[in-house]
Scaffold this motif. Sequence first.
Motif, short mmCIF file in Angstrom:
data_model
loop_
_atom_site.label_atom_id
_atom_site.label_comp_id
_atom_site.label_asym_id
_atom_site.label_seq_id
_atom_site.Cartn_x
_atom_site.Cartn_y
_atom_site.Cartn_z
N ILE A 189 -26.20 -15.49 13.78
CA ILE A 189 -26.60 -14.63 14.90
C ILE A 189 -28.11 -14.78 15.29
N ARG A 233 -34.45 -5.21 3.00
CA ARG A 233 -34.68 -5.59 4.53
C ARG A 233 -35.89 -5.32 4.94
N VAL A 241 -23.97 -13.97 18.85
CA VAL A 241 -23.11 -14.26 17.62
C VAL A 241 -22.19 -15.24 18.11
N SER A 278 -25.18 -15.51 8.52
CA SER A 278 -24.51 -14.33 7.58
C SER A 278 -23.25 -15.11 7.12
N ASP A 319 -26.98 -8.72 4.14
CA ASP A 319 -26.07 -8.94 5.25
C ASP A 319 -26.35 -7.98 6.50
N ARG A 320 -26.77 -6.62 6.01
CA ARG A 320 -26.87 -5.69 7.18
C ARG A 320 -28.21 -6.30 8.01
N GLU A 325 -32.26 -8.21 17.66
CA GLU A 325 -32.26 -7.60 18.95
C GLU A 325 -31.72 -8.71 20.25
N ALA A 357 -28.73 -8.65 9.67
CA ALA A 357 -28.29 -9.25 10.81
C ALA A 357 -28.18 -8.26 11.88
N GLU A 358 -27.61 -6.81 11.50
CA GLU A 358 -27.40 -5.83 12.44
C GLU A 358 -28.77 -5.66 13.09
N GLU A 359 -29.89 -5.82 12.88
CA GLU A 359 -31.28 -5.40 13.34
C GLU A 359 -31.55 -6.28 14.34
#
Length: 273
Positions: free
Chosen positions: A67, A263, A45, A80, A34-35, A41, A37-39
């Motif tokens: 996302i 990842r 959302v 996500s 799931d992390r 750019e 998704a934080e990458e």
Amino acid sequence: MAYSYDDLKKSADYILDRIDFKPKIALILGSSLDRLAEEIEDPVVIDYKDIPNYLITTVQSHAGKLILGQLNGKNVICMSGRFHYYEGYDFEDLVLPIRVFYLLGVKSLILTNAAGAVNKSYKVGDIMIIKDHIKLQAGSPVRGKNIEEFGPRFFDMSSAYEPEYRDLAKRAASKISMELREGIYFYCTGPQFETPAEINAIRILGGDAVGMSTVTETITAAQCGMRVLGLSLMSNMAAGVLDQPITTDEVRESGKKSSAQFRALVREIISEM
């Protein structure tokens, strides 16, 4: 419920109105990834609950968000939090995200999951490329009245997991000095974990890993002609392999430990797609 073409188009149009590009790659993130998704750019959302006709995830650890943005230079849409039969949805409900992605213009789909290792030569933390799957339970996501816009009623599943993408994943792993497994994913509906006797039967039938997701998504994508890559993280040894019970805490902890490596692999794969 049975979603009409218009139902799904409303979902897709809502998403398209929020972005100024069309995603070509879709990712559905399992518990261990799931992390990623934080990458993404320049992310846009969108909560599932805001999308017309969309489903709502009931798994507490799932974010329940789409996302959209760029990852390694590619336009992507990332889901996500996914939907499962064990949440109370019918198999026919589970076509929704993949058919919406198809209407958005997505051609390639990366499916990730956390799975139990049935193959005794595997170990916790291994990542397996899904070569094929086994689904023996009754029910299909594409059951019912066929919608021709999403493909023919009867369709081939011989190469549902794209051979070219499996080779691409192996090359990507080699670049980052990672060893991958390749095997057969066995689908069970859950939410209970399998019994030792069931795992023994799965092993006899040829399953290397077992899980409660991914297969309905692959079937739906195959009908649409989308190209699929499936990746499973071995988050635990399946029931009966070790003399200990399986817990959700074990699954989550294993996912966290392997998350960075997983990842890195997905990023490298996307850059080559």
